[in-house]
Design an enzyme around this catalytic site. Structure first.
Site, mmCIF file in Angstrom:
data_model
loop_
_atom_site.group_PDB
_atom_site.id
_atom_site.type_symbol
_atom_site.label_atom_id
_atom_site.label_comp_id
_atom_site.label_asym_id
_atom_site.label_seq_id
_atom_site.Cartn_x
_atom_site.Cartn_y
_atom_site.Cartn_z
ATOM 1 N N HIS A 69 14.486 -52.822 5.187
ATOM 2 C CA HIS A 69 15.303 -52.803 4.506
ATOM 3 C C HIS A 69 16.857 -53.202 4.256
ATOM 4 O O HIS A 69 17.557 -52.738 5.261
ATOM 5 C CB HIS A 69 15.574 -51.193 4.938
ATOM 6 C CG HIS A 69 15.744 -49.864 3.490
ATOM 7 N ND1 HIS A 69 15.284 -48.911 3.868
ATOM 8 C CD2 HIS A 69 16.905 -50.094 3.045
ATOM 9 C CE1 HIS A 69 16.003 -48.410 3.243
ATOM 10 N NE2 HIS A 69 16.824 -48.780 2.354
ATOM 11 N N ARG B 136 22.843 -57.457 -2.239
ATOM 12 C CA ARG B 136 23.718 -56.941 -3.104
ATOM 13 C C ARG B 136 23.944 -58.246 -4.229
ATOM 14 O O ARG B 136 25.046 -58.028 -5.073
ATOM 15 C CB ARG B 136 25.191 -56.760 -2.680
ATOM 16 C CG ARG B 136 25.328 -55.399 -1.144
ATOM 17 C CD ARG B 136 25.294 -54.408 -1.884
ATOM 18 N NE ARG B 136 25.183 -53.023 -0.782
ATOM 19 C CZ ARG B 136 24.625 -52.298 -0.994
ATOM 20 N NH1 ARG B 136 23.825 -51.334 -2.433
ATOM 21 N NH2 ARG B 136 25.805 -50.981 -0.409
ATOM 22 N N ASN C 273 22.913 -42.341 3.879
ATOM 23 C CA ASN C 273 22.565 -41.736 3.297
ATOM 24 C C ASN C 273 20.787 -41.888 3.130
ATOM 25 O O ASN C 273 20.446 -43.016 2.778
ATOM 26 C CB ASN C 273 22.313 -41.553 1.350
ATOM 27 C CG ASN C 273 21.459 -40.474 1.167
ATOM 28 O OD1 ASN C 273 21.113 -39.691 1.217
ATOM 29 N ND2 ASN C 273 21.335 -40.379 -1.006
ATOM 30 N N ASP D 74 18.341 -50.153 7.109
ATOM 31 C CA ASP D 74 19.437 -50.457 5.838
ATOM 32 C C ASP D 74 20.623 -50.507 6.107
ATOM 33 O O ASP D 74 21.336 -50.222 5.377
ATOM 34 C CB ASP D 74 19.445 -48.243 5.629
ATOM 35 C CG ASP D 74 19.515 -47.848 4.099
ATOM 36 O OD1 ASP D 74 19.944 -48.608 3.025
ATOM 37 O OD2 ASP D 74 19.907 -46.897 4.499
ATOM 38 N N PHE E 60 27.603 -43.647 0.172
ATOM 39 C CA PHE E 60 27.021 -44.570 1.000
ATOM 40 C C PHE E 60 26.933 -45.112 1.802
ATOM 41 O O PHE E 60 27.025 -46.275 0.668
ATOM 42 C CB PHE E 60 25.886 -43.281 0.932
ATOM 43 C CG PHE E 60 26.653 -41.710 -0.105
ATOM 44 C CD1 PHE E 60 26.211 -40.755 1.238
ATOM 45 C CD2 PHE E 60 25.961 -40.998 -1.089
ATOM 46 C CE1 PHE E 60 26.410 -39.504 1.018
ATOM 47 C CE2 PHE E 60 25.924 -40.265 -1.468
ATOM 48 C CZ PHE E 60 25.800 -39.282 -0.251
HETATM 49 ZN ZN LIG Z 1 17.758 -45.166 0.646
#
Ligand SMILES: [Zn+2]
Length: 437
Positions: A60, A64, A278, A305, A323
């Site tokens: 994860h 970008r 988030n 993440d 976030f």
């Molecule tokens: Zn997510």
């Protein structure tokens, strides 16, 4: 070129290997694991007191590119990965354009092969533009290499559409990765709904919004037989829902993020928008539940993440700042500090959550350390004490709430196909690869 890694504790969770021995690397592959003499090698790496493990796998990350290369590129993201010990990553599709066509997917994978120091895999979007209204051509995207489907950052809300997505995923036997958030309950909150959000005048993001979607998607997986992967679980009840679903045989896997097993929502009082992520940082009880979920196997994998944003973007007010936080360069330190040195996980269990387990979730041919396979290797000093200094990050972005935190455990060397792509051993004059910029 023959490289011999000597005196380390070699751990390969998939085979149960965990002993002091040597690893011989030749022509990009692991040639032998055993007591090969140093005289057999051109180069010797002394791993005394260190762990020699499969290159870490992060399922994860947000690199970008295309579209937001001021935050990160595939190149700078892979430098950050290398510095963290990661040799394989799965990119999320919320780029611009989104990864929702075979052309964009092919472009990302090609850029990964060209600019990425690490092995780059990609997800693809469930819906065009991550807008939740029209399904992508999942079959073609899967054939073109998409390893999972996700609208990460958003949740697909239309049950008809989602049913169809799960049905196709079941046919293709590819996991749906779910960012769980019923946005109709969220209403522009920035932090976990609770004492801290009230104190800062933020409407808050209720745990219930995440839990409703976890419960819903478990039912979709159960109904269709598709594999479901729950991303970045942040609440105690979310962990419990997954635990119960696994117990009754639903094909569900899940990941926990280092920030969710380390920090509570009170971090926003110290770090401001750098703690805005988030799903949000939650309560101490939730933090403990995520750690316990990793311990008992409810949460299969640790995933970062990794979500780069510029400090300019993060300097916006709490309600408008984006976030997310970067995570690749702090994951090992947080995992060892918070889970291993506290006795929650053994080093071998922690390494499994960072290698073989995430590889299995996504069906990736990585995460192993064994003779004949690519020499993708991380060498970790589990006792190395260091202080997080965002200025030294190789990521293009520095948005972390962990700056200044003292951690114990750090990656000291990373190798992909036998090439050293990161070297922070004592005496190494420059830890970064030559082309780092
Ligand atoms: Zn997510």
């Amino acid at each position: 070129m023959k490289t011999l890694i000597v005196n380390g504790t070699v751990i390969d969770p998939a085979s149960g290997l965990n002993r002091r021995t040597n690893v011989l690397v030749e022509d990009g592959r692991v040639a032998q694991i055993g007591n090969t003499p140093s005289s057999a090698a051109d180069r010797v790496i002394d791993a005394e007191g260190l762990l020699v493990v499969p290159g870490l796998v992060d399922i994860h990350v947000h690199f970008r590119e295309p579209g937001f290369t001021h935050k990160e590129t595939i190149h700078t993201g892979s430098l950050a990965a290398a510095a963290g010990g990661f040799t394989a990553v799965v990119c999320m599709p919320n780029t611009r354009p989104a990864i929702d066509t075979v052309e964009t997917l092919a472009q990302v994978l090609e850029t990964g092969r060209r600019d990425g120091l690490v092995k780059l895999f990609s997800s693809a979007a469930i819906t065009y533009g991550i807008e939740g209204s029209r399904l992508t051509d999942m079959e073609s995207l899967h054939q073109a290499g998409a390893v999972t489907f996700t609208d990460d950052g958003k949740t697909v809300m239309d049950p008809h559409l989602l049913y169809e997505a799960f049905r196709r995923a079941a046919e293709l036997d590819v996991p749906i990765s779910s960012h769980c958030e019923d946005h109709r309950l969220v209403d522009r909150g920035a932090l976990n709904r609770g004492a801290t959000s009230r104190r800062l005048g933020d409407p808050g993001i209720p745990a219930l919004g995440e839990e409703l979607i976890i419960a819903r998607d478990i039912l979709f997986a159960e109904e269709t037989g598709a594999r479901l992967h729950i991303q970045h679980v942040s609440t105690a009840r979310g962990v419990q829902l997954i635990r119960e679903a696994k117990a009754r045989g639903v094909r569900v896997t899940a990941e926990g993020a280092p920030h969710h097993f380390t920090l509570t929502d009170e971090q926003a009082l110290i770090s401001g928008t750098l703690a805005k992520v988030n799903p949000p940082l939650r309560t101490a009880r939730d933090v403990e539940a995520v750690a316990q979920g990793l311990r008992d196997g409810t949460l299969d994998a640790i995933a970062t993440d990794h979500a780069p944003h510029t400090l300019e973007e993060k300097s916006l007010p709490l309600d408008r700042a984006p976030f997310g936080m970067v995570g690749l360069e702090t994951a090992v330190g947080l995992t060892f500090t918070r889970l291993v040195h506290t006795g929650l996980l053994t080093a071998e269990q922690a390494i499994a959550k960072l290698t073989s387990a995430p590889a299995a979730v996504m069906g990736l041919p990585v995460g192993r350390l064994a003779a004949g396979l690519d020499a993708d290797i991380a060498i970790i000093d589990p006792q190395k004490e260091w202080v997080v200094d965002p200025q030294t990050f190789l990521s293009r972005s520095r948005n972390t709430p962990f700056g200044g935190m003292r951690l114990t455990g750090k990656t000291v060397l990373t190798m992909v196909r036998g090439d050293i792509i990161y070297d922070d051993r004592e005496g190494a004059d420059n830890p970064w690869p030559a082309d780092a910029d």
